[in-house]
Write a protein that holds these residues in place. Structure first.
Motif, PDB file in Angstrom:
ATOM      1  N   UNK A 212       0.857  -1.192   0.000  1.00 53.44           N
ATOM      2  CA  UNK A 212       0.000   0.000   0.000  1.00 53.44           C
ATOM      3  C   UNK A 212       0.898   1.248   0.000  1.00 53.44           C
ATOM      4  N   UNK A 213       0.434   2.317  -0.669  1.00 52.95           N
ATOM      5  CA  UNK A 213       1.332   3.463  -0.907  1.00 52.95           C
ATOM      6  C   UNK A 213       1.477   4.436   0.276  1.00 52.95           C
ATOM      7  N   UNK A 214       1.650   3.935   1.487  1.00 52.12           N
ATOM      8  CA  UNK A 214       1.914   4.865   2.598  1.00 52.12           C
ATOM      9  C   UNK A 214       3.373   5.321   2.508  1.00 52.12           C
ATOM     10  N   UNK A 215       3.632   6.507   3.066  1.00 49.52           N
ATOM     11  CA  UNK A 215       4.976   7.093   2.966  1.00 49.52           C
ATOM     12  C   UNK A 215       6.050   6.141   3.517  1.00 49.52           C
ATOM     13  N   UNK A 216       5.763   5.566   4.683  1.00 60.75           N
ATOM     14  CA  UNK A 216       6.763   4.698   5.314  1.00 60.75           C
ATOM     15  C   UNK A 216       7.003   3.422   4.524  1.00 60.75           C
ATOM     16  N   UNK A 217       5.919   2.820   3.997  1.00 60.85           N
ATOM     17  CA  UNK A 217       6.085   1.569   3.240  1.00 60.85           C
ATOM     18  C   UNK A 217       6.850   1.841   1.949  1.00 60.85           C
ATOM     19  N   UNK A 218       6.495   2.931   1.275  1.00 63.38           N
ATOM     20  CA  UNK A 218       7.167   3.239   0.002  1.00 63.38           C
ATOM     21  C   UNK A 218       8.657   3.514   0.263  1.00 63.38           C
ATOM     22  N   UNK A 219       8.944   4.264   1.353  1.00 69.71           N
ATOM     23  CA  UNK A 219      10.343   4.554   1.676  1.00 69.71           C
ATOM     24  C   UNK A 219      11.116   3.258   1.963  1.00 69.71           C
ATOM     25  N   UNK A 220      10.441   2.322   2.654  1.00 64.05           N
ATOM     26  CA  UNK A 220      11.141   1.106   3.073  1.00 64.05           C
ATOM     27  C   UNK A 220      11.351   0.108   1.943  1.00 64.05           C
ATOM     28  N   UNK A 221      10.372   0.006   1.024  1.00 63.50           N
ATOM     29  CA  UNK A 221      10.499  -1.102   0.068  1.00 63.50           C
ATOM     30  C   UNK A 221      10.379  -0.756  -1.420  1.00 63.50           C
ATOM     31  N   UNK A 222      10.286   0.533  -1.755  1.00 63.26           N
ATOM     32  CA  UNK A 222      10.131   0.838  -3.190  1.00 63.26           C
ATOM     33  C   UNK A 222      11.377   0.447  -3.983  1.00 63.26           C
ATOM     34  N   UNK A 223      12.539   0.365  -3.312  1.00 57.11           N
ATOM     35  CA  UNK A 223      13.749  -0.042  -4.026  1.00 57.11           C
ATOM     36  C   UNK A 223      13.814  -1.561  -4.199  1.00 57.11           C
ATOM     37  N   UNK A 224      12.863  -2.263  -3.577  1.00 55.14           N
ATOM     38  CA  UNK A 224      12.886  -3.726  -3.606  1.00 55.14           C
ATOM     39  C   UNK A 224      11.746  -4.278  -4.456  1.00 55.14           C
ATOM     40  N   UNK A 225      10.572  -3.634  -4.355  1.00 57.46           N
ATOM     41  CA  UNK A 225       9.392  -4.140  -5.057  1.00 57.46           C
ATOM     42  C   UNK A 225       9.083  -3.223  -6.227  1.00 57.46           C
ATOM     43  N   UNK A 226       8.929  -3.840  -7.419  1.00 53.87           N
ATOM     44  CA  UNK A 226       8.695  -3.021  -8.612  1.00 53.87           C
ATOM     45  C   UNK A 226       7.232  -2.646  -8.799  1.00 53.87           C
ATOM     46  N   UNK A 227       6.323  -3.487  -8.271  1.00 57.84           N
ATOM     47  CA  UNK A 227       4.897  -3.273  -8.564  1.00 57.84           C
ATOM     48  C   UNK A 227       4.398  -1.956  -7.953  1.00 57.84           C
ATOM     49  N   UNK A 228       3.321  -1.435  -8.542  1.00 55.24           N
ATOM     50  CA  UNK A 228       2.759  -0.168  -8.056  1.00 55.24           C
ATOM     51  C   UNK A 228       1.947  -0.446  -6.796  1.00 55.24           C
ATOM     52  N   UNK A 229       2.187   0.312  -5.728  1.00 55.34           N
ATOM     53  CA  UNK A 229       1.409   0.075  -4.510  1.00 55.34           C
ATOM     54  C   UNK A 229      -0.034   0.516  -4.669  1.00 55.34           C
ATOM     55  N   UNK A 230      -0.927  -0.135  -3.933  1.00 57.16           N
ATOM     56  CA  UNK A 230      -2.356   0.218  -3.977  1.00 57.16           C
ATOM     57  C   UNK A 230      -2.598   1.472  -3.125  1.00 57.16           C
ATOM     58  N   UNK A 231      -3.660   2.227  -3.460  1.00 56.82           N
ATOM     59  CA  UNK A 231      -3.907   3.497  -2.752  1.00 56.82           C
ATOM     60  C   UNK A 231      -4.384   3.302  -1.316  1.00 56.82           C
ATOM     61  N   UNK A 232      -3.760   4.070  -0.418  1.00 57.02           N
ATOM     62  CA  UNK A 232      -4.086   3.943   1.012  1.00 57.02           C
ATOM     63  C   UNK A 232      -5.518   4.393   1.324  1.00 57.02           C
ATOM     64  N   UNK A 233      -6.045   5.346   0.532  1.00 50.23           N
ATOM     65  CA  UNK A 233      -7.406   5.835   0.781  1.00 50.23           C
ATOM     66  C   UNK A 233      -8.419   4.706   0.562  1.00 50.23           C
ATOM     67  N   UNK A 234      -8.261   3.998  -0.583  1.00 54.31           N
ATOM     68  CA  UNK A 234      -9.190   2.902  -0.895  1.00 54.31           C
ATOM     69  C   UNK A 234      -9.013   1.757   0.113  1.00 54.31           C
ATOM     70  N   UNK A 235      -7.748   1.503   0.452  1.00 56.99           N
ATOM     71  CA  UNK A 235      -7.447   0.452   1.429  1.00 56.99           C
ATOM     72  C   UNK A 235      -8.171   0.738   2.751  1.00 56.99           C
TER      73      UNK A 235
END
Ligand code: NDP
Length: 287
Positions: A212-235
């Protein structure tokens, strides 16, 4: 072959059965949201505010909580307040629940969502760090539940536990985090059975989330996972919806999480090939 196929057909039928969620279900409900100062918890608070719920928010950072509470009031919350503190402190869960009891005299929904910091890398052998994370990510969830249960029994309310695919399938570089999420699954699934046996009408919803595209998750794993994160609002909306409908489990995003879990269920022991960009290597993940 017939029985597994029948099981699959029934699962698909119930999965796609129409559900009558109505945002008014939350109007006037008294809800605690943990980890509400940022990410998914913050978005959960904003949706509940629009739905005119009463909110008690918690996390460590007071300045952020103040801003979230202000925004919730602007959005239409029936009331909104916060208690700041750390879930590493074993006395804090009871403090939060007492605040709800003193303010509202009852509780309808407990949304357990917070997590402590964990690194994304090979397990470094630090047992103290695992213990600390278990306190924050798991034991505080148990303590909050124990304190809130008398009020939830009275209101025939709901417990919503935010977990992860990492709480269903082991994967590299998240050993401590994954352990805390597996613990949630074990504890709350067992508790749900006990509630059914004892005719306790408190629902337990486990939310199994993917990326999910939260700031902390994207910071932690965007360099590892290529897929686009799902939106936190919908989640966040799906989390509220599944809790209000008293579902056993939410899988979000449904395609990605659903297919991983389905593959693990119909072909346990199968292997999928993953690429870890951070460690520049390809590895096999056992389901
Ligand atoms: P964030 O890191 O954005 O938010 C975490 C929240 O927890 C913050 O409000 C933070 O506030 C609070 N928090 C951190 N440490 C403590 C502590 N010691 N005591 C009390 N509160 C604390 O997380 P996400 O929104 O990304 O994740 C929310 C949930 O979703 C978690 O349970 C996570 O496991 C799950 N999830 C998320 C995924 C994702 O990709 N984002 C994937 C799978 C599951 P503060 O720092 O102010 O205390």
């Amino acid at each position: 072959i017939f029985i597994p196929l029948l099981g699959l057909a029934l699962a698909l039928y119930f999965y796609s059965a129409p559900e009558n969620f109505n945002e008014e279900m939350l109007r006037g409900k008294r809800v605690i949201v943990t980890g509400a100062s940022s990410g998914i918890g913050e978005q959960v608070a904003y949706h509940l505010a629009r739905m005119e719920a009463h909110l008690l928010l918690t996390a460590r950072t007071e300045a952020k909580l103040q801003k979230v509470v202000e925004r919730c009031l602007e959005l239409g919350a029936a009331s909104a307040r916060y208690v700041s503190g750390s879930m590493e402190d074993t006395t804090f869960p009871a403090v939060v629940v007492r605040e709800a009891e003193n303010t509202w005299g009852g509780l309808d929904m407990l949304i357990l969502n917070h997590i402590g910091y964990s690194y994304f890398n090979y397990f470094n052998g630090d047992v103290g760090q695992v213990r600390k994370l278990l306190e924050t990510n798991f034991l505080s969830y148990v303590a909050m539940t124990v304190s809130a249960l008398p009020m939830l029994k009275e209101s025939e309310g709901s417990i919503v536990v935010v977990s992860s695919v990492a709480g269903k399938i082991g994967s590299p570089f998240a050993a401590s985090y994954s352990a805390t999420k597996f613990a949630l699954e074990g504890f709350f699934s067992s508790l749900r059975h006990e509630f059914i046996i004892d005719k306790v009408n408190v629902s337990i919803t486990l939310c199994i989330l993917g990326y999910i595209n939260t700031e902390n998750a994207v910071r932690a794993i965007s360099h590892v996972i290529r897929s686009t994160p799902a939106p936190k609002e919908e989640c966040a909306l799906e989390i509220i919806r599944s809790g209000a409908l008293r579902q056993r489990e939410l899988h979000y995003p449904p395609g990605a999480v659903g297919s991983l879990l389905l593959l693990r269920n119909i072909a346990p022991g199968s292997r999928i090939c993953c690429q870890c960009l951070a460690h520049q290597q390809v590895f096999l993940l056992d389901l």
